[in-house]
Design a protein around this motif. Structure first.
Motif, PDB file in Angstrom:
ATOM      1  N   ASP A 157      18.134 -23.275 -79.185  1.00  0.00           N
ATOM      2  CA  ASP A 157      16.738 -23.577 -79.472  1.00  0.00           C
ATOM      3  C   ASP A 157      16.383 -24.961 -78.924  1.00  0.00           C
ATOM      4  OD1 ASP A 157      14.249 -24.101 -80.514  1.00  0.00           O
ATOM      5  OD2 ASP A 157      14.761 -23.605 -82.587  1.00  0.00           O
ATOM      6  N   SER A 158      15.519 -25.012 -77.920  1.00  0.00           N
ATOM      7  CA  SER A 158      15.200 -26.276 -77.264  1.00  0.00           C
ATOM      8  C   SER A 158      14.434 -27.241 -78.158  1.00  0.00           C
ATOM      9  CB  SER A 158      14.391 -26.020 -75.989  1.00  0.00           C
ATOM     10  OG  SER A 158      13.163 -25.370 -76.306  1.00  0.00           O
ATOM     11  N   SER A 159      13.905 -26.777 -79.295  1.00  0.00           N
ATOM     12  CA  SER A 159      13.184 -27.686 -80.190  1.00  0.00           C
ATOM     13  C   SER A 159      14.117 -28.723 -80.809  1.00  0.00           C
ATOM     14  CB  SER A 159      12.460 -26.899 -81.299  1.00  0.00           C
ATOM     15  OG  SER A 159      13.390 -26.327 -82.211  1.00  0.00           O
ATOM     16  N   PHE A 211      36.552 -17.919 -88.644  1.00  0.00           N
ATOM     17  CA  PHE A 211      36.273 -18.429 -87.308  1.00  0.00           C
ATOM     18  C   PHE A 211      34.832 -18.069 -86.934  1.00  0.00           C
ATOM     19  CE2 PHE A 211      40.894 -17.190 -87.260  1.00  0.00           C
ATOM     20  CZ  PHE A 211      41.374 -18.473 -87.481  1.00  0.00           C
ATOM     21  N   ILE A 212      34.040 -19.079 -86.641  1.00  0.00           N
ATOM     22  CA  ILE A 212      32.597 -18.940 -86.443  1.00  0.00           C
ATOM     23  C   ILE A 212      32.246 -19.329 -85.007  1.00  0.00           C
ATOM     24  CG2 ILE A 212      30.323 -19.744 -87.245  1.00  0.00           C
ATOM     25  CD1 ILE A 212      31.800 -20.527 -89.909  1.00  0.00           C
ATOM     26  N   HIS A 213      31.276 -18.633 -84.442  1.00  0.00           N
ATOM     27  CA  HIS A 213      30.875 -18.964 -83.073  1.00  0.00           C
ATOM     28  C   HIS A 213      29.419 -18.600 -82.854  1.00  0.00           C
ATOM     29  CE1 HIS A 213      33.558 -20.295 -79.708  1.00  0.00           C
ATOM     30  NE2 HIS A 213      32.388 -20.264 -79.073  1.00  0.00           N
ATOM     31  N   GLY A 214      28.773 -19.347 -81.956  1.00  0.00           N
ATOM     32  CA  GLY A 214      27.442 -18.996 -81.490  1.00  0.00           C
ATOM     33  C   GLY A 214      27.544 -18.054 -80.305  1.00  0.00           C
ATOM     34  N   ARG A 215      26.755 -16.990 -80.334  1.00  0.00           N
ATOM     35  CA  ARG A 215      26.795 -16.001 -79.246  1.00  0.00           C
ATOM     36  C   ARG A 215      26.438 -16.637 -77.903  1.00  0.00           C
ATOM     37  NH1 ARG A 215      27.064 -13.530 -75.498  1.00  0.00           N
ATOM     38  NH2 ARG A 215      26.668 -11.329 -75.033  1.00  0.00           N
ATOM     39  N   ASP A 216      25.624 -17.700 -77.935  1.00  0.00           N
ATOM     40  CA  ASP A 216      25.117 -18.309 -76.710  1.00  0.00           C
ATOM     41  C   ASP A 216      25.779 -19.660 -76.412  1.00  0.00           C
ATOM     42  OD1 ASP A 216      22.754 -16.329 -76.329  1.00  0.00           O
ATOM     43  OD2 ASP A 216      22.568 -17.006 -78.398  1.00  0.00           O
ATOM     44  N   PHE A 245      27.006 -15.883 -84.747  1.00  0.00           N
ATOM     45  CA  PHE A 245      25.575 -16.111 -84.891  1.00  0.00           C
ATOM     46  C   PHE A 245      24.892 -15.810 -83.563  1.00  0.00           C
ATOM     47  CE2 PHE A 245      26.936 -18.922 -88.399  1.00  0.00           C
ATOM     48  CZ  PHE A 245      25.998 -18.568 -89.380  1.00  0.00           C
ATOM     49  N   ASN A 246      23.894 -14.930 -83.583  1.00  0.00           N
ATOM     50  CA  ASN A 246      23.102 -14.693 -82.391  1.00  0.00           C
ATOM     51  C   ASN A 246      22.056 -15.800 -82.253  1.00  0.00           C
ATOM     52  OD1 ASN A 246      22.455 -13.324 -80.084  1.00  0.00           O
ATOM     53  ND2 ASN A 246      21.338 -11.660 -81.083  1.00  0.00           N
ATOM     54  N   ARG A 247      21.535 -16.006 -81.034  1.00  0.00           N
ATOM     55  CA  ARG A 247      20.582 -17.082 -80.759  1.00  0.00           C
ATOM     56  C   ARG A 247      21.111 -18.417 -81.278  1.00  0.00           C
ATOM     57  NH1 ARG A 247      14.556 -14.396 -81.763  1.00  0.00           N
ATOM     58  NH2 ARG A 247      14.797 -12.713 -80.250  1.00  0.00           N
ATOM     59  N   CYS A 248      22.314 -18.712 -80.878  1.00  0.00           N
ATOM     60  CA  CYS A 248      23.011 -19.901 -81.391  1.00  0.00           C
ATOM     61  C   CYS A 248      23.940 -20.438 -80.313  1.00  0.00           C
ATOM     62  CB  CYS A 248      23.807 -19.535 -82.643  1.00  0.00           C
ATOM     63  SG  CYS A 248      24.739 -20.894 -83.357  1.00  0.00           S
ATOM     64  N   GLY A 249      23.865 -21.750 -80.096  1.00  0.00           N
ATOM     65  CA  GLY A 249      24.740 -22.394 -79.138  1.00  0.00           C
ATOM     66  C   GLY A 249      26.007 -22.924 -79.775  1.00  0.00           C
ATOM     67  N   HIS A 250      26.387 -24.144 -79.405  1.00  0.00           N
ATOM     68  CA  HIS A 250      27.668 -24.724 -79.807  1.00  0.00           C
ATOM     69  C   HIS A 250      27.618 -25.338 -81.204  1.00  0.00           C
ATOM     70  CE1 HIS A 250      31.669 -26.108 -78.912  1.00  0.00           C
ATOM     71  NE2 HIS A 250      31.353 -27.391 -79.001  1.00  0.00           N
ATOM     72  N   TRP A 251      26.426 -25.554 -81.744  1.00  0.00           N
ATOM     73  CA  TRP A 251      26.262 -26.227 -83.030  1.00  0.00           C
ATOM     74  C   TRP A 251      25.785 -25.254 -84.102  1.00  0.00           C
ATOM     75  CZ3 TRP A 251      23.102 -31.023 -80.990  1.00  0.00           C
ATOM     76  CH2 TRP A 251      23.977 -31.925 -80.371  1.00  0.00           C
TER      77      TRP A 251
END
Length: 279
Positions: A143-145, A199-204, A228-234
């Motif tokens: 999310d670029s916001s 173990f958790i990860h962002g899909r993106d 998590f979908n729509r989710c980066g490294h954080w």
């Protein structure tokens, strides 16, 4: 709570939204790893960073009289948690990583070599300008916001306070860097860990491929993975409320009783505290 490797990162920067969201329910400790925040720097050509990071967690636990702890690690912090699991499994109650994996394992479905995110992290260590931090934060999130001028300028100022930390981090890529435990050895030890693991990860995630989490859940017996979908490294920042609920549910389902009278899950912080995010 173990933070990531980005320049200017700290324990509080990485986990302020989670600490505030779970305030009163658990005792949460966020440390600055050696070479970040208020901690002393280390020279990777003298000491292996993986060993030092895990030993720092163990020494902190010793100092505070904590026999066992649940380790929650993002990126490098997840690697620290895995290293700690390999070295001190008897001191670990729960293993939680996000955006992490056993770095150096061969990937089947992901490109080899340095990821796009790691390349930008290296460039930002070499030249920690607000402009490079904007590239860095942009690569960390879906999310670029979340990419604000205030955050990028704050992270740049924070990292420039310690030029020695910047230079020493880059030494980790030097041929003179001290070798650590091999990936194969860490893997063989982590695979025997019997404690509850998540173990958790962002899909993106463009820094650490999601495949790293899939590898972990395939080798650790008492484990689960959450994507998590729509989710980066954080994940702990972009999806803070959901991440807090996931962590809370996992701990309670695996023998941890929240503090008596603990508060309900709170919303993530806003304002100045919400701007202090790390990577």
């Amino acid at each position: 709570m173990l933070h990531g490797t980005g320049p200017g990162a700290t324990g509080w920067a990485n986990f302020s939204r989670n600490i505030e969201g779970l305030a009163g329910k658990y005792r949460m400790i966020a440390l600055d790893s050696p070479g970040w925040g208020g901690s002393d720097t280390i020279d990777p050509t003298v000491e292996n960073r993986g060993f030092v990071n895990a030993e720092a967690v163990k020494l902190l636990m010793d100092e505070l009289g904590i026999e066992k702890a649940a380790l929650v690690g993002n990126s490098m912090g997840g690697a620290t948690a895995l290293q700690f699991c390999a070295m001190y499994p008897e001191r670990l109650s729960h293993l939680i990583t996000m955006g992490s994996g056993l770095f150096g394992n061969p990937l089947i479905f992901s490109p080899g070599g340095m990821s796009e995110g790691i390349r930008i992290i290296v460039e930002t260590y070499r030249n920690p300008t607000p402009e490079n931090f904007k590239r860095l934060v942009s690569i960390m999130v879906y999310d670029s916001s979340f990419v604000t001028d205030e955050l990028c300028e704050m992270r740049s100022r924070s990292s420039l306070k310690s030029p020695a930390n910047l230079a020493n981090w880059l030494k980790g890529f030097s041929p003179d860097a001290k070798p650590g435990m091999s990936v194969a050895e860490i893997q063989s030890k982590v695979a025997t860990y019997q404690g509850p693991s998540l173990f958790i990860h962002g899909r993106d995630d463009r820094v650490v491929p999601m495949e790293g989490t899939l590898q972990l859940v395939s080798m650790v017996q008492n484990s689960a993975a959450h994507i998590f979908n729509r989710c980066g490294h954080w994940a702990q920042i972009e999806h803070a409320a959901a991440f807090n609920a996931l962590l809370d549910g996992f701990l309670q389902a695996n023998g941890v009783t929240p503090a008596s009278g603990g508060t309900a899950l709170g919303a993530p912080p806003t304002g100045e505290k919400a701007k202090a995010w790390g990577g």
